[in-house]
Design an enzyme around this catalytic site. Sequence first.
Site, PDB file in Angstrom:
ATOM      1  N   LYS A  98       2.384   6.001 -10.441  1.00  0.00           N
ATOM      2  CA  LYS A  98       3.324   5.402  -9.493  1.00  0.00           C
ATOM      3  C   LYS A  98       4.307   4.453 -10.192  1.00  0.00           C
ATOM      4  CE  LYS A  98       1.316   4.028  -5.722  1.00  0.00           C
ATOM      5  NZ  LYS A  98       0.676   3.247  -4.641  1.00  0.00           N
ATOM      6  N   LYS A 110      -6.770  -0.589 -10.573  1.00  0.00           N
ATOM      7  CA  LYS A 110      -7.152  -0.792  -9.170  1.00  0.00           C
ATOM      8  C   LYS A 110      -8.453  -1.552  -9.131  1.00  0.00           C
ATOM      9  CE  LYS A 110      -5.589   0.591  -5.103  1.00  0.00           C
ATOM     10  NZ  LYS A 110      -4.190   0.929  -4.813  1.00  0.00           N
ATOM     11  N   THR A 194       6.373  -1.825   1.310  1.00  0.00           N
ATOM     12  CA  THR A 194       5.874  -0.444   1.213  1.00  0.00           C
ATOM     13  C   THR A 194       6.491   0.393   2.334  1.00  0.00           C
ATOM     14  OG1 THR A 194       3.825  -1.378   0.350  1.00  0.00           O
ATOM     15  CG2 THR A 194       3.804   0.962   0.909  1.00  0.00           C
ATOM     16  N   GLY A 222      -2.275   5.928  11.168  1.00  0.00           N
ATOM     17  CA  GLY A 222      -2.551   4.624  10.563  1.00  0.00           C
ATOM     18  C   GLY A 222      -1.539   3.586  11.002  1.00  0.00           C
ATOM     19  N   GLY A 224      -1.828   0.065   9.909  1.00  0.00           N
ATOM     20  CA  GLY A 224      -2.051  -1.173   9.148  1.00  0.00           C
ATOM     21  C   GLY A 224      -0.687  -1.668   8.679  1.00  0.00           C
ATOM     22  N   GLY A 227       1.610   1.521   7.796  1.00  0.00           N
ATOM     23  CA  GLY A 227       1.995   2.317   8.965  1.00  0.00           C
ATOM     24  C   GLY A 227       2.913   1.544   9.893  1.00  0.00           C
ATOM     25  N   SER A 356       6.463  -5.894  -5.819  1.00  0.00           N
ATOM     26  CA  SER A 356       5.523  -6.699  -6.602  1.00  0.00           C
ATOM     27  C   SER A 356       6.137  -7.009  -7.972  1.00  0.00           C
ATOM     28  CB  SER A 356       4.213  -5.930  -6.845  1.00  0.00           C
ATOM     29  OG  SER A 356       3.320  -6.102  -5.773  1.00  0.00           O
TER      30      SER A 356
END
Length: 422
Positions: A98, A110, A194, A222, A224, A227, A356
Site C-alpha cells: 500500500k 501491522k 481513508t 460496514g 465504522g 464506511g 498519516s
Amino acid sequence: MNAMLNAALNQIKETSLLLSEDYSDKKTFKKVIEKILVPQKIIKGKISITGKSGKKKTFKAYRIQHNDARGPFKGGIRFHANISEDEVRALSTLMSLKCAVAGIPYGGAKGGVVVDPSKLSKEELKNLSVAYAKFVTPYIGPWRDVPAPDVNTDGRVMSFMLEAYEKKIGQMAPATFTGKPVELGGSLGRTEATGRGGAYVLQSYVKLKKLNIKTSSVAIQGFGNVGYYFAKFVSKLGFKIVAISDSSSGIYSSKGLNIQALSEFKDKGGAFKDFPIEKGMKLISNEELLGLSVTVLVPAALENAITKDNVENVSADVVFEMANGPTTTEADNYLYEKGVDVIPDILSNSGGVTVSYFEWVQNLGGYYWTEEKVNDELKKTITKAFADIDKIKKDKRISYRRAANYLSLKRIIDAMILRGRV
Ligand code: GLU
C-alpha cells in the site's frame, strides 16, 4: 494458512512472474522475491493488565514488521478477538504494498491484540493501550516503525500509547504514532482521510468510465470510521447509497439512505437491527447486501467478505475494496473472469496512510498544515496513484489489482536491490 495471507503471498508470486521480464539478473530477482514473501521481524508475546475486578488479564499481542526497504515500517494496530499471527502478517504485507502504491516513503507493518474491546471498561482499554506501547517500545520510533489506528483503535488509543512511549524514552516523539488527536500533533483531516481518499479514487474511476454519478447506486458493507466517511463523501458527490450494514444488520432503501441520520443513530450506541425503519426502507442481511444489483459494491468492514461461497451472488458492476483484504483469491479470479472491475484495497483505502504520512511530515517539521492543504495533497497523491495503475492496467492488459501489485512490488524490489539486501 489463513486465506488473506494465502492471497497476499499468491499475489506477490503471480506478480513476480510478470515483473521478472524487467530484470536481467534473474538470480538476484528470485532472492529478492523470496525475501519479500517473509516478514523481516515478528514481535509477539503476552501483555497483561489488572482488570476491574483486581484480577490479572492477559492478552496475546503482535507487531509484525514486514519490509522497510522504502522507509520506516508503517501500519495500524487492531484490537480484535479473532486476530491471528497469519492475519497480522498478511496485513503487514499489504501495508508494504500500500505504501509503495501510494508512493509514500514507508515500509509496511501491522500490530494487533487478541481482545474483544467491547468487553473492556474505559480504564481497561487505557491500560491495555499502555501495556501494548510498552511491549513495542524497543522496536518503534519515528525512523523505525510508526504505528497508527486500525480496526477498533482510534486517536484516544494513540494518545495513551504516545504518552506511555514518551515516558519510557524520556523525550517527546510525536512522529512515532500517527492518527493522533489534533491537540497532540495529529493532522487535520486524518480521521476522515481513508473515506475521503476512497471517494477521490471512485471519482477518478467513474470519470474514466464515463459513468453517470446521478444514476449510480452504492451498497456499503460496514459503518465504522471507513464506511461512514466513505458513505458521507460519495453521497456528497451525488451517488445514491441504497444500502449500508453494521455487524447486526443491513438497511436498504431504493430511494437512497440518509447517512447523517444513520450516523446519529450509531453515535447513540444503536445497532442497525433496531433502526426505526421508515416507509420505503427495509432491513436486509449482510449476504443480501453483497448480492444487491448496484453499480458499486463496497466491502468496508473486515477481510474475507467476498469468498468462493458467495461471489456468484455478487451482481454489482464494480467491487470497490475499502476494507483490507475483503476478497479471497478464488473470488477475485471469479470476478475477473466475469469482467467485474475490482478496485484493490491497497489503492482505494490508501488515503488513511497517506494522511498519516502528512502527519509524520508535520511532526518532524514542527509546522502544521491547513485542512485544505491536507485534502489537496491527498487528492493529488491518490489521483496520481490511480492514473499510474490505470496506465499499467491498459499497457499490460491486466486487472487493477495486478497493476497495483505490479507498481508496488517493483518499487519495493528496486529499493531492496539499491540497498544491496541480496
Ligand atoms: N490502518 C490503516 C490502514 O490499514 C492506516 C495505517 C497507517 O496510517 O499507518 O491503512
